[in-house]
Enzyme design. Structure first.
Site, mmCIF file in Angstrom:
data_model
loop_
_atom_site.group_PDB
_atom_site.id
_atom_site.type_symbol
_atom_site.label_atom_id
_atom_site.label_comp_id
_atom_site.label_asym_id
_atom_site.label_seq_id
_atom_site.Cartn_x
_atom_site.Cartn_y
_atom_site.Cartn_z
ATOM 1 N N GLY A 15 0.834 -1.208 0.000
ATOM 2 C CA GLY A 15 0.000 0.000 0.000
ATOM 3 C C GLY A 15 0.862 1.249 0.000
ATOM 4 O O GLY A 15 1.846 1.325 0.726
ATOM 5 N N ARG A 76 0.814 -5.013 -5.356
ATOM 6 C CA ARG A 76 0.932 -6.228 -4.549
ATOM 7 C C ARG A 76 1.097 -7.341 -5.588
ATOM 8 O O ARG A 76 0.143 -7.700 -6.271
ATOM 9 C CB ARG A 76 -0.313 -6.435 -3.698
ATOM 10 C CG ARG A 76 -0.628 -5.237 -2.778
ATOM 11 C CD ARG A 76 -1.706 -5.576 -1.787
ATOM 12 N NE ARG A 76 -2.339 -4.399 -1.193
ATOM 13 C CZ ARG A 76 -1.937 -3.781 -0.089
ATOM 14 N NH1 ARG A 76 -0.885 -4.207 0.550
ATOM 15 N NH2 ARG A 76 -2.584 -2.739 0.389
ATOM 16 N N ASP A 107 5.138 -5.071 5.930
ATOM 17 C CA ASP A 107 5.668 -6.396 6.289
ATOM 18 C C ASP A 107 5.556 -7.427 5.159
ATOM 19 O O ASP A 107 6.427 -8.279 5.013
ATOM 20 C CB ASP A 107 5.050 -6.917 7.600
ATOM 21 C CG ASP A 107 3.544 -6.905 7.582
ATOM 22 O OD1 ASP A 107 2.963 -6.456 6.576
ATOM 23 O OD2 ASP A 107 2.949 -7.356 8.577
ATOM 24 N N THR A 130 4.170 2.505 5.658
ATOM 25 C CA THR A 130 2.756 2.111 5.720
ATOM 26 C C THR A 130 2.047 3.046 6.690
ATOM 27 O O THR A 130 2.619 3.417 7.720
ATOM 28 C CB THR A 130 2.567 0.654 6.198
ATOM 29 O OG1 THR A 130 1.188 0.479 6.603
ATOM 30 C CG2 THR A 130 3.433 0.281 7.388
ATOM 31 N N ASP A 132 -0.297 2.294 8.565
ATOM 32 C CA ASP A 132 -0.838 1.570 9.727
ATOM 33 C C ASP A 132 0.063 1.580 10.966
ATOM 34 O O ASP A 132 -0.386 1.258 12.055
ATOM 35 C CB ASP A 132 -1.121 0.110 9.347
ATOM 36 C CG ASP A 132 -2.281 -0.004 8.367
ATOM 37 O OD1 ASP A 132 -3.020 0.981 8.216
ATOM 38 O OD2 ASP A 132 -2.441 -1.075 7.748
ATOM 39 N N ASP A 134 2.229 -0.500 11.863
ATOM 40 C CA ASP A 134 2.131 -1.816 12.508
ATOM 41 C C ASP A 134 3.390 -2.661 12.291
ATOM 42 O O ASP A 134 3.317 -3.862 12.130
ATOM 43 C CB ASP A 134 0.895 -2.568 11.977
ATOM 44 C CG ASP A 134 0.921 -2.755 10.472
ATOM 45 O OD1 ASP A 134 1.768 -2.114 9.806
ATOM 46 O OD2 ASP A 134 0.115 -3.534 9.956
ATOM 47 N N ARG A 176 -6.305 -2.706 9.295
ATOM 48 C CA ARG A 176 -6.840 -4.065 9.165
ATOM 49 C C ARG A 176 -6.449 -4.900 10.377
ATOM 50 O O ARG A 176 -7.234 -5.648 10.910
ATOM 51 C CB ARG A 176 -6.257 -4.676 7.885
ATOM 52 C CG ARG A 176 -7.124 -5.671 7.246
ATOM 53 C CD ARG A 176 -6.616 -6.093 5.898
ATOM 54 N NE ARG A 176 -5.296 -5.590 5.516
ATOM 55 C CZ ARG A 176 -4.868 -5.559 4.284
ATOM 56 N NH1 ARG A 176 -5.648 -5.974 3.317
ATOM 57 N NH2 ARG A 176 -3.660 -5.139 3.991
HETATM 58 O O1 F6P Z 1 -1.762 0.285 3.791
HETATM 59 C C1 F6P Z 1 -2.395 -0.599 4.689
HETATM 60 C C2 F6P Z 1 -3.859 -0.463 4.568
HETATM 61 O O2 F6P Z 1 -4.080 0.887 4.753
HETATM 62 C C3 F6P Z 1 -4.765 -1.255 5.497
HETATM 63 O O3 F6P Z 1 -5.101 -0.634 6.688
HETATM 64 C C4 F6P Z 1 -5.965 -1.499 4.635
HETATM 65 O O4 F6P Z 1 -6.696 -2.590 5.049
HETATM 66 C C5 F6P Z 1 -5.346 -1.717 3.307
HETATM 67 O O5 F6P Z 1 -4.239 -0.840 3.269
HETATM 68 C C6 F6P Z 1 -6.228 -1.556 2.122
HETATM 69 O O6 F6P Z 1 -5.441 -1.451 0.990
HETATM 70 P P1 F6P Z 1 -5.801 -1.886 -0.492
HETATM 71 O O7 F6P Z 1 -7.158 -1.390 -0.757
HETATM 72 O O8 F6P Z 1 -4.753 -1.205 -1.301
HETATM 73 O O9 F6P Z 1 -5.684 -3.370 -0.549
#
Ligand code: F6P
Length: 328
Positions: A15, A76, A107, A130, A132, A134, A176
């Site tokens: 992300g 991804r 991660d 990121t 998050d 995390d 998430r």
């Molecule tokens: O970058 C992490 C995050 O923000 C998570 O909190 C979220 O669930 C996810 O990305 C959603 O990303 P995408 O829509 O790009 O899969």
């Protein structure tokens, strides 16, 4: 410098997060400072699989420090999860004489980096990017501070409507698996309750808290819900549950979504990204590999990638208490 590395590759993966461009700028310019050739790899690991690369020099990263997203683009990449994909990726490494890799991501991206390193023995270093926050091994990840400010700005605006209409708002924020965004913006925006993935606050507790608020004269409230919260219900189901049990509340839901990932990075994220990018390149030149750069108590540190992936980034439990007491 301990190594004879002369060419490095850099990519952004997973992300996107505000400040990734600032990190890229720091990597490219630190490489230029040490007379190292820097090769930008596009669309994360996908660009490595497809040999989608371009040479970058100090001028390639002009005017990006203030830009959200990533000029290298991100993805991804499913192919990189297969051996065949990674063999193609290694061909790109050989074709371009890349001697080490800088991975800016989360991660999942670091897991890929570790596997690739173990299979092909190419030095890798991670920079945590990121929203998050995390990732174990750093107090802050690139993009987190900007996301917090974006959420606060949005919730402040929602509060105007909440007050004007005496409403109860459920605001879903990203996270998430982690409640850092929810917990911190919950306190920063003065939310009534915060629901996070790490702790099961329980819906009964939420009802009790909202009943108490109503009794003590609050006419509007905001509840922040992390997308991965532990109640097992999504934000719409939670809102419906509350509406059914406390019919005197006029309930609305607002899902902030991907707006939290965009925008110009905060000064904090720009400085963090600049420090991390510089430190990452110099660590590679010092012969470090399979590590991630991080910041702890204002100091730059390195930790093994395996720890960054497997370690758990804990929420600060003290913040739960702060939130509870201040919403009396
Ligand atoms: O970058 C992490 C995050 O923000 C998570 O909190 C979220 O669930 C996810 O990305 C959603 O990303 P995408 O829509 O790009 O899969």
């Amino acid at each position: 410098m301990k190594t004879s590395i002369k060419r490095i590759g850099v990519l952004t993966s997973g992300g996107d997060a505000p400040g990734m461009n600032a990190a890229l700028r720091a990597v490219v310019r630190t490489a230029a400072f040490h007379s190292i050739v820097c090769i930008g790899i596009y669309r994360g690991y996908q660009g490595l699989v497809d040999n989608d690369v371009r040479l970058m020099n100090a001028r390639s990263v002009n005017n990006i420090i203030n830009k959200g997203g990533t000029i290298l683009k991100s993805a991804r990449c499913l192919e990189f999860r297969t051996k065949k994909g990674r063999v193609s990726a290694f061909k790109t490494i050989q074709k371009n004489d890349i001697e080490a890799l800088v991975i800016i991501g989360g991660d999942g991206s670091f897991t890929g980096a570790m596997i690739f390193q173990s299979e092909f023995n190419i030095p890798v270093i991670g920079i945590p990017g990121t929203i998050d926050n995390d990732i174990f091994g750093t107090s802050y990840t690139i993009g987190y501070d900007t996301a917090l400010n974006t959420v606060i700005e949005a919730v402040d605006k929602i509060r105007d409507t909440a007050i004007s209409h005496n409403r109860l708002f459920f605001v879903e924020v990203m996270g998430r698996d982690a409640g850092h965004i929810a917990l911190n913006t919950g306190i920063g925006a003065g939310a009534e309750e915060v629901l996070i993935p790490e702790e099961d606050m329980g819906l009964e507790r939420l009802l009790e808290s909202l009943k108490r608020s109503e009794k003590t004269g609050k006419s509007s409230s905001i509840v922040i819900v992390a997308e991965g919260d532990k109640t097992g219900k999504n934000v719409f189901e939670i809102a419906e549950y509350v509406e059914k049990n406390l019919p005197y509340y006029d309930v609305r839901v607002s899902v902030l979504g991907h707006m939290q990932r965009g925008g110009s990075p905060s000064c904090f994220d720009r400085v963090l990204a600049s420090r991390m990018g510089l430190y990452a390149v110099e660590a590679l030149l010092e012969g470090k590999s399979n590590v991630m750069v991080g910041v702890k108590s204002e100091k730059m540190i390195l930790s093994p990638l395996v720890k960054a992936i497997k370690g758990k980034s804990e929420i600060n439990k003290d913040l739960i208490r702060v939130s509870d007491i201040l919403t009396i």
